[in-house]
Design an enzyme around this catalytic site. Structure first.
Site, PDB file in Angstrom:
ATOM      1  N   HIS A  39       0.867  -1.194   0.000  1.00 40.26           N
ATOM      2  CA  HIS A  39       0.000   0.000   0.000  1.00 40.26           C
ATOM      3  C   HIS A  39       0.897   1.235   0.000  1.00 40.26           C
ATOM      4  CE1 HIS A  39       1.303  -0.392   4.125  1.00 40.26           C
ATOM      5  NE2 HIS A  39       1.150   0.924   4.198  1.00 40.26           N
ATOM      6  N   HIS A 124       5.829   5.866  -1.196  1.00 40.14           N
ATOM      7  CA  HIS A 124       6.596   4.634  -1.420  1.00 40.14           C
ATOM      8  C   HIS A 124       5.728   3.432  -1.069  1.00 40.14           C
ATOM      9  CE1 HIS A 124       6.915   5.228   2.929  1.00 40.14           C
ATOM     10  NE2 HIS A 124       7.058   3.919   2.996  1.00 40.14           N
TER      11      HIS A 124
HETATM   12  P1  ATP Z   1       5.279  -3.383  11.987  1.00 40.73           P
HETATM   13  O1  ATP Z   1       5.150  -2.055  12.729  1.00 40.73           O
HETATM   14  O2  ATP Z   1       4.630  -4.507  12.701  1.00 40.73           O
HETATM   15  O3  ATP Z   1       6.661  -3.664  11.545  1.00 40.73           O
HETATM   16  P2  ATP Z   1       4.000  -1.948   9.848  1.00 40.73           P
HETATM   17  O4  ATP Z   1       4.958  -0.833  10.091  1.00 40.73           O
HETATM   18  O5  ATP Z   1       3.763  -2.339   8.426  1.00 40.73           O
HETATM   19  O6  ATP Z   1       4.437  -3.242  10.631  1.00 40.73           O
HETATM   20  P3  ATP Z   1       2.142  -0.282  11.173  1.00 40.73           P
HETATM   21  O7  ATP Z   1       3.215   0.140  12.126  1.00 40.73           O
HETATM   22  O8  ATP Z   1       0.777  -0.496  11.704  1.00 40.73           O
HETATM   23  O9  ATP Z   1       2.583  -1.619  10.465  1.00 40.73           O
HETATM   24  O10 ATP Z   1       2.114   0.774  10.015  1.00 40.73           O
HETATM   25  C1  ATP Z   1       1.101   0.838   9.031  1.00 40.73           C
HETATM   26  C2  ATP Z   1       1.585   1.752   7.920  1.00 40.73           C
HETATM   27  O11 ATP Z   1       1.833   3.049   8.456  1.00 40.73           O
HETATM   28  C3  ATP Z   1       2.909   1.336   7.280  1.00 40.73           C
HETATM   29  O12 ATP Z   1       2.900   1.799   5.937  1.00 40.73           O
HETATM   30  C4  ATP Z   1       3.943   2.075   8.054  1.00 40.73           C
HETATM   31  O13 ATP Z   1       5.115   2.314   7.289  1.00 40.73           O
HETATM   32  C5  ATP Z   1       3.214   3.390   8.324  1.00 40.73           C
HETATM   33  N1  ATP Z   1       3.649   3.962   9.590  1.00 40.73           N
HETATM   34  C6  ATP Z   1       3.795   3.339  10.754  1.00 40.73           C
HETATM   35  N2  ATP Z   1       4.179   4.180  11.731  1.00 40.73           N
HETATM   36  C7  ATP Z   1       4.277   5.393  11.147  1.00 40.73           C
HETATM   37  C8  ATP Z   1       4.624   6.677  11.614  1.00 40.73           C
HETATM   38  N3  ATP Z   1       4.954   6.912  12.877  1.00 40.73           N
HETATM   39  N4  ATP Z   1       4.622   7.692  10.722  1.00 40.73           N
HETATM   40  C9  ATP Z   1       4.302   7.483   9.444  1.00 40.73           C
HETATM   41  N5  ATP Z   1       3.941   6.300   8.941  1.00 40.73           N
HETATM   42  C10 ATP Z   1       3.942   5.262   9.772  1.00 40.73           C
END
Ligand code: ATP
Ligand code: MG
Length: 178
Positions: A39, A124
């Site tokens: 996504h 990205h």
């Molecule tokens: P995990 O944290 O378990 O490694 P993940 O990062 O894919 O997995 P989430 O942390 O729930 O899952 O993030 C969901 C989406 O939001 C992902 O695209 C992630 O890169 C983005 N994301 C997560 N935290 C942030 C943040 N603090 N700021 C911007 N984007 C974020």
């Protein structure tokens, strides 16, 4: 619940990316993202209650109201972080209009009083984490796939039977303007 707003990708794009990611994985092992989870994140809301969810839906609807589909295409791979322990992503071209929609969305989120991560928008598609980047990979173009961003999707990031899943909770489609 943990929420974020982003762009869902057509299955054809996810399949093409997954093929490219498999080739990269053979040379650069790491924690690769399953293709169902590919996504583009626009705004990360984090932990949100039911009231916040309703506000997020309102903000999305307002931001999407006067937009039309944004033509995007896959670009080259890139990475965030240290080369030895990087986040590998697929770059995207044609995202100027998407950046404007992201600005609008962030303004609408402020208008409804919802907090979000303020980091600037870096369009990205995350392919893998904990990867040691081989420089030649960055010069190899990804499959030349074009696709439209047709609307905003509100995702619930959750674990189902221990598996990280992004459940689409709501969609705000960009109306077709002729
Ligand atoms: P995990 O944290 O378990 O490694 P993940 O990062 O894919 O997995 P989430 O942390 O729930 O899952 O993030 C969901 C989406 O939001 C992902 O695209 C992630 O890169 C983005 N994301 C997560 N935290 C942030 C943040 N603090 N700021 C911007 N984007 C974020
Ligand atoms: Mg995360």
């Amino acid at each position: 619940m943990r929420l974020f707003i982003g762009i869902a990708l057509p299955a054809t794009v996810r399949q093409a990316l997954s093929g490219a990611a498999k080739t990269m994985e053979s040379r650069m092992p790491g924690r690769y993202v399953p293709m169902e989870n590919y996504h583009i994140t626009l705004a990360f809301l984090g932990e949100t209650d039911a009231d916040g969810l309703a506000r997020a839906r309102r903000a999305m609807t307002c931001a999407a109201a006067n937009q039309c589909a944004v033509p995007l295409a896959l670009d080259r791979p890139g990475y965030f972080g240290r080369r030895e322990n990087a986040i590998l992503y697929a770059g995207i071209t044609g995202w100027d209009a998407l950046a404007r929609i992201d600005q609008l969305l962030r303004q609408e989120l402020r208008n409804v009083g919802l907090a979000f991560d303020p980091k600037p928008f870096r369009p990205h598609i995350t392919l893998a984490r904990h990867v040691c980047i081989l420089p030649d990979i960055l010069n190899a173009p990804l499959p030349p796939v074009c696709f439209p961003a047709k609307g905003l999707t509100l995702f619930h990031s959750t674990r189902i039977d221990g598996v990280l899943t992004y459940l689409p909770l709501a969609e705000a489609v960009f109306p077709e303007i002729s």
